[in-house]
Design an enzyme around this catalytic site. Structure first.
Site, PDB file in Angstrom:
ATOM      1  N   LYS A 211       0.803  -1.225   0.000  1.00  0.00           N
ATOM      2  CA  LYS A 211       0.000   0.000   0.000  1.00  0.00           C
ATOM      3  C   LYS A 211       0.830   1.267   0.000  1.00  0.00           C
ATOM      4  CE  LYS A 211      -4.013  -0.763   2.784  1.00  0.00           C
ATOM      5  NZ  LYS A 211      -4.650  -0.673   4.060  1.00  0.00           N
TER       6      LYS A 211
ATOM      7  N   GLU B  92       1.343  -2.250  26.319  1.00  0.00           N
ATOM      8  CA  GLU B  92       2.498  -1.475  25.815  1.00  0.00           C
ATOM      9  C   GLU B  92       2.090  -0.032  25.526  1.00  0.00           C
ATOM     10  OE1 GLU B  92       4.383  -3.768  22.563  1.00  0.00           O
ATOM     11  OE2 GLU B  92       5.918  -4.263  24.052  1.00  0.00           O
TER      12      GLU B  92
ATOM     13  N   ASP C  69       0.431 -12.666  10.113  1.00  0.00           N
ATOM     14  CA  ASP C  69      -0.863 -12.611  10.805  1.00  0.00           C
ATOM     15  C   ASP C  69      -2.018 -13.158   9.968  1.00  0.00           C
ATOM     16  OD1 ASP C  69       0.466 -11.476  12.897  1.00  0.00           O
ATOM     17  OD2 ASP C  69      -0.552  -9.540  12.826  1.00  0.00           O
TER      18      ASP C  69
ATOM     19  N   GLN D 143       7.712 -12.257  15.504  1.00  0.00           N
ATOM     20  CA  GLN D 143       8.711 -13.308  15.652  1.00  0.00           C
ATOM     21  C   GLN D 143       8.412 -14.472  14.695  1.00  0.00           C
ATOM     22  OE1 GLN D 143      10.542 -15.864  19.399  1.00  0.00           O
ATOM     23  NE2 GLN D 143       8.764 -14.661  19.741  1.00  0.00           N
TER      24      GLN D 143
HETATM   25  P1  FAD Z   1       2.521  -6.559   9.141  1.00  0.00           P
HETATM   26  O1  FAD Z   1       3.909  -6.448   9.633  1.00  0.00           O
HETATM   27  O2  FAD Z   1       1.477  -5.854   9.934  1.00  0.00           O
HETATM   28  O3  FAD Z   1       2.499  -6.026   7.634  1.00  0.00           O
HETATM   29  C1  FAD Z   1       1.394  -6.063   6.780  1.00  0.00           C
HETATM   30  C2  FAD Z   1       1.727  -5.190   5.581  1.00  0.00           C
HETATM   31  O4  FAD Z   1       0.709  -5.325   4.600  1.00  0.00           O
HETATM   32  C3  FAD Z   1       1.810  -3.694   5.919  1.00  0.00           C
HETATM   33  O5  FAD Z   1       3.003  -3.168   5.419  1.00  0.00           O
HETATM   34  C4  FAD Z   1       0.599  -3.090   5.214  1.00  0.00           C
HETATM   35  O6  FAD Z   1       0.847  -1.775   4.741  1.00  0.00           O
HETATM   36  C5  FAD Z   1       0.385  -4.056   4.069  1.00  0.00           C
HETATM   37  N1  FAD Z   1      -1.005  -4.113   3.612  1.00  0.00           N
HETATM   38  C6  FAD Z   1      -2.114  -4.339   4.379  1.00  0.00           C
HETATM   39  N2  FAD Z   1      -3.216  -4.350   3.615  1.00  0.00           N
HETATM   40  C7  FAD Z   1      -2.794  -4.127   2.346  1.00  0.00           C
HETATM   41  C8  FAD Z   1      -3.463  -4.039   1.089  1.00  0.00           C
HETATM   42  N3  FAD Z   1      -4.804  -4.179   0.985  1.00  0.00           N
HETATM   43  N4  FAD Z   1      -2.738  -3.800  -0.022  1.00  0.00           N
HETATM   44  C9  FAD Z   1      -1.381  -3.651   0.057  1.00  0.00           C
HETATM   45  N5  FAD Z   1      -0.694  -3.743   1.205  1.00  0.00           N
HETATM   46  C10 FAD Z   1      -1.386  -3.973   2.329  1.00  0.00           C
HETATM   47  N6  FAD Z   1       5.056  -9.287  17.783  1.00  0.00           N
HETATM   48  C11 FAD Z   1       6.222  -9.746  18.310  1.00  0.00           C
HETATM   49  O7  FAD Z   1       6.683 -10.831  17.921  1.00  0.00           O
HETATM   50  N7  FAD Z   1       6.908  -9.045  19.254  1.00  0.00           N
HETATM   51  C12 FAD Z   1       6.494  -7.835  19.686  1.00  0.00           C
HETATM   52  O8  FAD Z   1       7.134  -7.216  20.528  1.00  0.00           O
HETATM   53  C13 FAD Z   1       5.283  -7.296  19.139  1.00  0.00           C
HETATM   54  N8  FAD Z   1       4.856  -6.075  19.528  1.00  0.00           N
HETATM   55  C14 FAD Z   1       3.725  -5.544  18.941  1.00  0.00           C
HETATM   56  C15 FAD Z   1       3.346  -4.253  19.316  1.00  0.00           C
HETATM   57  C16 FAD Z   1       2.230  -3.677  18.761  1.00  0.00           C
HETATM   58  C17 FAD Z   1       1.836  -2.273  19.164  1.00  0.00           C
HETATM   59  C18 FAD Z   1       1.454  -4.410  17.816  1.00  0.00           C
HETATM   60  C19 FAD Z   1       0.218  -3.779  17.195  1.00  0.00           C
HETATM   61  C20 FAD Z   1       1.820  -5.696  17.446  1.00  0.00           C
HETATM   62  C21 FAD Z   1       2.968  -6.276  18.001  1.00  0.00           C
HETATM   63  N9  FAD Z   1       3.390  -7.567  17.651  1.00  0.00           N
HETATM   64  C22 FAD Z   1       4.562  -8.072  18.180  1.00  0.00           C
HETATM   65  C23 FAD Z   1       2.656  -8.354  16.628  1.00  0.00           C
HETATM   66  C24 FAD Z   1       3.308  -8.126  15.244  1.00  0.00           C
HETATM   67  O9  FAD Z   1       3.390  -6.748  14.974  1.00  0.00           O
HETATM   68  C25 FAD Z   1       2.546  -8.810  14.115  1.00  0.00           C
HETATM   69  O10 FAD Z   1       2.347 -10.159  14.435  1.00  0.00           O
HETATM   70  C26 FAD Z   1       3.347  -8.686  12.802  1.00  0.00           C
HETATM   71  O11 FAD Z   1       3.416  -7.333  12.409  1.00  0.00           O
HETATM   72  C27 FAD Z   1       2.757  -9.531  11.685  1.00  0.00           C
HETATM   73  O12 FAD Z   1       3.543  -9.397  10.537  1.00  0.00           O
HETATM   74  P2  FAD Z   1       2.880  -9.444   9.101  1.00  0.00           P
HETATM   75  O13 FAD Z   1       4.003  -9.438   8.114  1.00  0.00           O
HETATM   76  O14 FAD Z   1       1.876 -10.515   9.019  1.00  0.00           O
HETATM   77  O15 FAD Z   1       2.053  -8.071   9.002  1.00  0.00           O
HETATM   78  P1  NAD Z   2      -4.551 -10.009  22.543  1.00  0.00           P
HETATM   79  O1  NAD Z   2      -5.530 -10.956  21.982  1.00  0.00           O
HETATM   80  O2  NAD Z   2      -3.252 -10.500  23.016  1.00  0.00           O
HETATM   81  O3  NAD Z   2      -5.234  -9.192  23.746  1.00  0.00           O
HETATM   82  C1  NAD Z   2      -6.525  -8.652  23.662  1.00  0.00           C
HETATM   83  C2  NAD Z   2      -7.106  -8.454  25.058  1.00  0.00           C
HETATM   84  O4  NAD Z   2      -8.374  -7.796  24.952  1.00  0.00           O
HETATM   85  C3  NAD Z   2      -7.357  -9.774  25.788  1.00  0.00           C
HETATM   86  O5  NAD Z   2      -6.742  -9.713  27.042  1.00  0.00           O
HETATM   87  C4  NAD Z   2      -8.881  -9.850  25.870  1.00  0.00           C
HETATM   88  O6  NAD Z   2      -9.332 -10.504  27.043  1.00  0.00           O
HETATM   89  C5  NAD Z   2      -9.279  -8.382  25.871  1.00  0.00           C
HETATM   90  N1  NAD Z   2     -10.649  -8.123  25.415  1.00  0.00           N
HETATM   91  C6  NAD Z   2     -11.340  -8.751  24.426  1.00  0.00           C
HETATM   92  N2  NAD Z   2     -12.568  -8.214  24.284  1.00  0.00           N
HETATM   93  C7  NAD Z   2     -12.681  -7.223  25.191  1.00  0.00           C
HETATM   94  C8  NAD Z   2     -13.711  -6.297  25.514  1.00  0.00           C
HETATM   95  N3  NAD Z   2     -14.887  -6.281  24.888  1.00  0.00           N
HETATM   96  N4  NAD Z   2     -13.490  -5.417  26.515  1.00  0.00           N
HETATM   97  C9  NAD Z   2     -12.308  -5.399  27.187  1.00  0.00           C
HETATM   98  N5  NAD Z   2     -11.295  -6.262  26.916  1.00  0.00           N
HETATM   99  C10 NAD Z   2     -11.464  -7.149  25.920  1.00  0.00           C
HETATM  100  O7  NAD Z   2      -4.346  -8.902  21.387  1.00  0.00           O
HETATM  101  P2  NAD Z   2      -3.301  -7.731  21.187  1.00  0.00           P
HETATM  102  O8  NAD Z   2      -2.812  -7.205  22.478  1.00  0.00           O
HETATM  103  O9  NAD Z   2      -3.960  -6.800  20.241  1.00  0.00           O
HETATM  104  O10 NAD Z   2      -2.101  -8.435  20.453  1.00  0.00           O
HETATM  105  C11 NAD Z   2      -2.241  -8.967  19.136  1.00  0.00           C
HETATM  106  C12 NAD Z   2      -1.125  -9.945  18.859  1.00  0.00           C
HETATM  107  O11 NAD Z   2       0.131  -9.264  18.816  1.00  0.00           O
HETATM  108  C13 NAD Z   2      -0.995 -11.028  19.928  1.00  0.00           C
HETATM  109  O12 NAD Z   2      -0.670 -12.231  19.311  1.00  0.00           O
HETATM  110  C14 NAD Z   2       0.154 -10.549  20.780  1.00  0.00           C
HETATM  111  O13 NAD Z   2       0.868 -11.627  21.377  1.00  0.00           O
HETATM  112  C15 NAD Z   2       1.019  -9.816  19.782  1.00  0.00           C
HETATM  113  N6  NAD Z   2       1.769  -8.735  20.461  1.00  0.00           N
HETATM  114  C16 NAD Z   2       2.951  -9.067  21.060  1.00  0.00           C
HETATM  115  C17 NAD Z   2       3.642  -8.098  21.764  1.00  0.00           C
HETATM  116  C18 NAD Z   2       4.965  -8.442  22.416  1.00  0.00           C
HETATM  117  O14 NAD Z   2       5.419  -9.564  22.288  1.00  0.00           O
HETATM  118  N7  NAD Z   2       5.593  -7.512  23.121  1.00  0.00           N
HETATM  119  C19 NAD Z   2       3.133  -6.791  21.839  1.00  0.00           C
HETATM  120  C20 NAD Z   2       1.922  -6.498  21.227  1.00  0.00           C
HETATM  121  C21 NAD Z   2       1.240  -7.489  20.551  1.00  0.00           C
END
Ligand code: FAD
Ligand code: NAD
Length: 401
Positions: A38, A170, A297, A315
């Site tokens: 995108k 976070e 994802d 990861q």
């Molecule tokens: P993404 O990295 O999200 O990439 C998807 C890509 O697809 C994006 O670049 C987007 O622009 C593109 N895209 C989407 N729709 C379209 C479309 N229609 N057309 C073209 N391009 C498109 N995981 C960990 O392991 N450790 C962590 O510490 C961790 N921390 C996190 C913190 C936060 C705040 C969040 C939200 C998530 C965290 N996660 C963490 C989870 C992790 O970010 C996701 O699991 C990871 O990004 C998935 O990788 P991906 O390649 O599937 O998708």
């Molecule tokens: P999550 O599923 O881990 O947590 C969502 C939370 O929302 C749960 O605790 C759930 O009980 C709660 N919830 C659900 N419905 C609700 C409602 N109606 N009202 C209030 N609470 C409600 O999802 P996430 O935090 O968005 O993380 C998404 C993915 O990304 C996960 O796989 C997570 O492990 C990963 N992630 C990892 C890290 C890290 O490793 N540092 C950081 C961010 C995200």
């Protein structure tokens, strides 16, 4: 004798690492490889809670795709994917279409709303650079507007984070660090500001190590965060949320972090999904589609030890990219036996803002500064895998101690 076409959808962790691996292994000599995204930049989803709260500039989390991928070797198309026409082996883009012989789907996730009314209309989500800079601007605007009205609206200074999973925790960590700075900047007493972390389950971070969860909750409470535990949000309105007991909290800022589901393009394209994700074969291909790999994802893989899906993480997405690239190379070489994906989970480390974090690495628990340092090492390691030392120096995190 045309070269096979490989099309990679999405340049997140999974997509860009697959492209990078194919580039490094020379696969572009045997195939025409196209990466579609995108935006013309790659962003690190795992850092987005920081620019959302305003503790880090969003440019630190992103990089131009042509700065990490050689676009003479891997074609880059900046377009939105609209639909996958799997029977015709083509992808519909917002402008045009692409044919493929092999497809890699790495389109990431979307917020899970569970169909709760008002979420789509009234809540913010942490999912892209665009979505988080809107949150940061909105929060600042709430502070800026407060002292400008005769009648002070406290709901402008009430911030609700729905879901205390890792994303919610976070973000709350960063927000609790940012709020004192905003109070100072906009002449607002700290006690006027309320930060609620609202969680449906009986604890924050359900399923995570109890001692680490207690550490995180105590720390965040000491910074003024109020936890509402066992409190599922039932409805989001323009001026607040309704809780499970029917009571209401007035707020103009609701950030929705109750989990994710796979990109809705998969459902729209007629794949069989669970929470929007395709349960992939061991070699990461979609069942019944030997020409389609699904990673990150968008893919669902089962942890056989507990017979439950692995939580979707960066990861795993990064590790899948290695297997996916190896398997594409094998197919190009005419091999039939593909590599099976086995995740090697190193642990989980979550930041809590400032120099605070918690982590479980192997069976070792990390608290505070050592967990925070580990988090930065993990972030830098990814940059190293993608772009070597130059990228670490340009985008890495160094203020470790
Ligand atoms: P993404 O990295 O999200 O990439 C998807 C890509 O697809 C994006 O670049 C987007 O622009 C593109 N895209 C989407 N729709 C379209 C479309 N229609 N057309 C073209 N391009 C498109 N995981 C960990 O392991 N450790 C962590 O510490 C961790 N921390 C996190 C913190 C936060 C705040 C969040 C939200 C998530 C965290 N996660 C963490 C989870 C992790 O970010 C996701 O699991 C990871 O990004 C998935 O990788 P991906 O390649 O599937 O998708
Ligand atoms: P999550 O599923 O881990 O947590 C969502 C939370 O929302 C749960 O605790 C759930 O009980 C709660 N919830 C659900 N419905 C609700 C409602 N109606 N009202 C209030 N609470 C409600 O999802 P996430 O935090 O968005 O993380 C998404 C993915 O990304 C996960 O796989 C997570 O492990 C990963 N992630 C990892 C890290 C890290 O490793 N540092 C950081 C961010 C995200």
């Amino acid at each position: 004798n045309r070269k096979p076409k490989i099309v990679i959808l999405g340049a997140g962790y999974g997509g860009i690492m697959t492209a990078s691996r194919l580039q490094k292994s020379g696969a572009y000599q045997d195939a025409e490889i196209t990466l579609v995204n995108k935006h013309n930049y790659h962003y690190q989803t795992t850092w987005l809670h920081e620019p959302a709260a305003g503790t880090l500039h969003h440019d630190r989390t992103r990089m131009r795709i042509d700065s990490v991928i050689d676009t003479n070797k891997i074609h880059f198309v900046k377009e939105s994917v609209v639909e996958i026409k799997k029977d015709e082996k083509k992808v519909i883009l917002s402008n045009g279409e692409l044919e493929y012989d092999y497809l890699v789907v790495g389109l990431g996730s979307e917020p899970e709303t569970f169909g709760i009314p008002g979420v789509e209309e009234h809540a913010f989500s942490i999912r892209s650079v665009n979505s988080v800079r809107l949150i940061r601007e909105h929060i600042e605007y709430m502070f800026a507007s407060y002292n400008n009205s005769e009648e002070k609206h406290d709901d402008a200074l009430t911030f609700i984070v729905a879901g205390a999973g890792f994303t919610g925790i976070e973000f709350v960590g960063e927000l609790s660090e940012r709020v004192p700075e905003l109070c100072e900047e906009y002449d607002i007493p700290r006690e006027k500001v309320k930060i609620y972390s609202v969680e449906a389950a009986p604890t924050a971070l359900p399923g995570f190590d109890e001692e680490l969860v207690t550490y995180a909750m105590n720390l965040l409470e000491s910074r003024g965060v109020e936890f509402l535990i066992s409190t599922p949000i039932q409805e989001v309105k323009a001026d607040g949320v309704i809780l499970n007991d029917g009571s209401e909290i007035k707020s103009r800022t609701i950030v929705w972090t109750t989990g994710v589901r796979g990109n809705s393009i998969l459902d729209k394209s007629g794949f069989e999904t669970m929470r929007g994700r395709i349960k992939v074969e061991k070699d990461l291909r979609a069942p019944g589609h030997d020409d389609i790999f699904v990673i990150g994802d968008c893919a669902l893989i089962i942890n056989e030890e507990i017979n439950r899906p692995y939580p979707p993480t960066a990861q795993i997405a990064i590790q899948q990219a290695y297997t996916c690239a190896n398997n594409l190379k094998a197919l190009l070489a005419g091999k039939e036996k593909l590599e099976e994906f086995k995740p090697a989970i190193k642990g989980t480390v979550a930041s809590l803002g400032g120099k605070e974090a918690i982590g479980l690495v192997g069976d070792k628990k990390l608290f505070g500064a050592s967990a925070s340092a580990m988090k930065k090492v993990i972030d830098n390691k990814y940059l190293y895998q993608l772009g070597g030392m130059p990228l670490v120096l340009k985008k890495g995190k160094f203020n470790i101690f």
